[in-house]
Design a protein around this motif. Structure first.
Motif, mmCIF file in Angstrom:
data_model
loop_
_atom_site.group_PDB
_atom_site.id
_atom_site.type_symbol
_atom_site.label_atom_id
_atom_site.label_comp_id
_atom_site.label_asym_id
_atom_site.label_seq_id
_atom_site.Cartn_x
_atom_site.Cartn_y
_atom_site.Cartn_z
ATOM 1 N N UNK A 32 0.800 -1.223 0.000
ATOM 2 C CA UNK A 32 0.000 0.000 0.000
ATOM 3 C C UNK A 32 0.833 1.273 0.000
ATOM 4 N N UNK A 33 2.051 1.199 0.504
ATOM 5 C CA UNK A 33 2.865 2.399 0.601
ATOM 6 C C UNK A 33 4.339 2.103 0.437
ATOM 7 N N UNK A 34 5.104 3.144 0.098
ATOM 8 C CA UNK A 34 6.539 3.031 -0.100
ATOM 9 C C UNK A 34 7.240 3.970 0.880
ATOM 10 N N UNK A 35 8.161 3.434 1.656
ATOM 11 C CA UNK A 35 8.976 4.210 2.581
ATOM 12 C C UNK A 35 10.152 4.787 1.805
ATOM 13 N N UNK A 36 10.282 6.096 1.790
ATOM 14 C CA UNK A 36 11.407 6.780 1.144
ATOM 15 C C UNK A 36 12.406 7.138 2.234
ATOM 16 N N UNK A 46 15.688 8.983 8.541
ATOM 17 C CA UNK A 46 14.501 9.822 8.344
ATOM 18 C C UNK A 46 13.731 9.287 7.137
ATOM 19 N N UNK A 47 12.422 9.438 7.149
ATOM 20 C CA UNK A 47 11.604 8.893 6.066
ATOM 21 C C UNK A 47 10.450 9.819 5.730
ATOM 22 N N UNK A 48 9.986 9.680 4.505
ATOM 23 C CA UNK A 48 8.640 10.059 4.113
ATOM 24 C C UNK A 48 8.041 8.827 3.425
ATOM 25 N N UNK A 111 10.147 -0.380 0.468
ATOM 26 C CA UNK A 111 11.182 0.546 0.966
ATOM 27 C C UNK A 111 12.113 0.892 -0.182
ATOM 28 N N UNK A 112 12.546 2.149 -0.237
ATOM 29 C CA UNK A 112 13.516 2.554 -1.261
ATOM 30 C C UNK A 112 14.408 3.650 -0.709
ATOM 31 N N UNK A 113 15.716 3.570 -0.959
ATOM 32 C CA UNK A 113 16.606 4.674 -0.604
ATOM 33 C C UNK A 113 16.411 5.817 -1.577
#
Length: 467
Positions: A32-36, A46-48, A111-113
């Protein structure tokens, strides 16, 4: 391989289309979502996050985040430089699709850097991932070098029901002991399964020395991907541990006394497909280039500690005779020297030989730490620096005269000393550039001020659950 190019506003050719297809695939897998994800100057992740459907837009135009986070402290206070720390401005976070991972440890998330660009589309001078990529690319262009790297991850497992931020070990068995492995065996087994599902090749996971402490070792990658993996694995450990009623700390010192958590760097330099740390005519099979690379790192270790041991709590860990590597010395498989030359087992040495940098902990931003170490090593290689004699045994046994004769020097014993060494090192400051170098100094000074007047127990408590 990590993409050795900066993101481009609007996306590189075919990138938005790839993100659109990937977005649909992720949604079909229940994501449902991707952690940047990125790591700030203080070493805090830190993330968005964005909904999966917004991934193509993020790839094309980035996601907004303030540059003020470059001068956040671990306690979320803000310091300033002449460029950073104001509430003004915006940056764009661009995810690297090549390293996007579906989080088996956090169902519903990927998750993605990220790399960070300005609103004008220029690389942000405070982006440490961009910095590391450029240091690696420069070594390839100027010296024909590539690298393989890995970050060891030590963590301490505590009971999540401990009161008031206290640490109560979740396992009480002996160091490296079978009892401790059984105590947290279910959690460790799930961690292995989740890492495999995420494409992380784990070499070993085992109980470590301190109460409740464990370590995971993962396979080597190019340095940018290795730093990415370090961040990903810590995110994964936290998520898995939480499901087992555990709270984990990657802090350098969970308690004021005893062995802390390290984040040792393993690094090997390669040229034309050959490992420079093996098959040469130098000591323990090192080539002349490898010896000079090690010499370059050794010479700059005091200044590098501002990058590799960046917290006041780091200096509770960096104590003699605790395998933390607190002396400017090297040795083959010598765990008390700051640099450990690892030759590997006969039959594997052409692949396994590497350099371990020990005065590193997980308060360090891994991109920044690797960039500094590689830059120091490349400088030594370019100058054909001479590697001094090795040290065997524990350097703490040396008297003052013997240490001076051997060129063995105690690394900084406080963050304040480390910052002084970093200020005096023109090469490292030039590699980081003035914006990032000033941010490092300001953030370190802010951390020093934040713990002024605290005793060791209070310092450990202040950072216990920050990393």
């Amino acid at each position: 391989m990590t993409t050795l190019a900066d993101p481009v506003p609007g996306g590189r050719p075919g990138e938005v289309e790839a993100a659109t297809a990937l977005s649909g695939e992720l949604a079909g897998r229940g994501v449902h979502g991707v952690v940047l994800s990125y790591v700030d100057t203080a070493g805090i992740g830190r993330v968005k996050t964005v909904p999966t459907a917004r991934l193509p837009a993020a790839v094309a135009w980035g996601v907004g985040m303030s540059p003020v986070f470059d001068t956040f402290l671990a306690n979320d206070a803000i310091v300033r430089t002449d460029v950073l720390g104001s509430p003004d401005g915006d940056l764009r976070l661009y995810p690297d699709l090549d390293h996007l991972v579906v989080l088996a440890g956090q169902p519903g998330w990927a998750w993605a850097p990220v790399d960070r660009l300005t609103q004008e589309g220029e690389p942000h001078p405070g982006c440490t991932r961009t910095l590391l990529r450029r240091v690696v690319a420069g070594a390839a262009e100027e010296h024909g070098l590539t690298f393989r790297a890995a970050v060891e991850i030590e963590w301490t497992a505590g009971r999540d029901d401990a009161p008031d931020g206290a640490f109560v070990p979740a396992a009480t068995g002996p160091a490296y002991g079978a009892v401790r492995q059984v105590e947290l065996g279910d959690c460790a087994a799930e961690l292995l399964a989740v890492c495999a599902a995420q494409g992380v090749d784990v070499e070993q996971v085992h109980p470590e020395y301190a109460p409740g402490q464990f370590e995971i070792s993962v396979g080597a990658l190019d340095p940018v991907a290795a730093a990415d993996r370090s961040v990903l694995v810590r995110q994964t450990i936290r998520a898995v541990a939480r499901r087992h009623g555990l709270r984990v700390s990657f802090a350098p010192a969970v308690l004021a006394r005893g062995v802390g958590n390290g984040g040792h760097l393993h690094l090997s330099a390669w040229r034309d497909g050959a490992n420079l740390h093996s098959g040469g005519e130098g000591r323990y099979g090192m080539t002349a280039g490898a010896e000079s690379f090690v010499a370059g790192v050794l010479a700059r270790l005091p200044a590098l500690t501002a990058l590799t041991a960046p917290s006041p709590a780091s200096y509770l860990r960096l104590r003699p005779s605790q395998w933390a590597g607190v002396f400017t010395a090297w040795g083959r498989e010598t765990r008390e020297t700051a640099l450990r030359v690892v030759t590997g087992t006969r039959g594997l040495r052409d692949r396994a030989a590497n350099l371990e940098v020990k005065p590193v902990d997980l308060a360090a931003n891994p991109y920044l730490a690797l960039a500094g170490v590689i830059a120091a090593g490349v400088d030594g290689l370019a100058a054909s620096a001479a590697l001094p004699e090795e040290t065997t045994g524990d350097p703490a046994r040396f008297g003052e005269r013997e240490a001076a004769a051997a060129g063995v020097r105690r690394l900084p014993t406080s963050l304040e000393q480390a910052v002084g060494e970093f200020r005096a090192d023109g090469l490292l400051r030039a590699v980081l550039g003035p914006v990032l170098a000033d941010a490092v100094i300001a953030v370190r000074q802010g951390e020093i001020a934040a713990v002024a007047g605290l005793d060791d127990e209070q310092v450990a408590a202040a950072y216990r659950w920050k990393y």
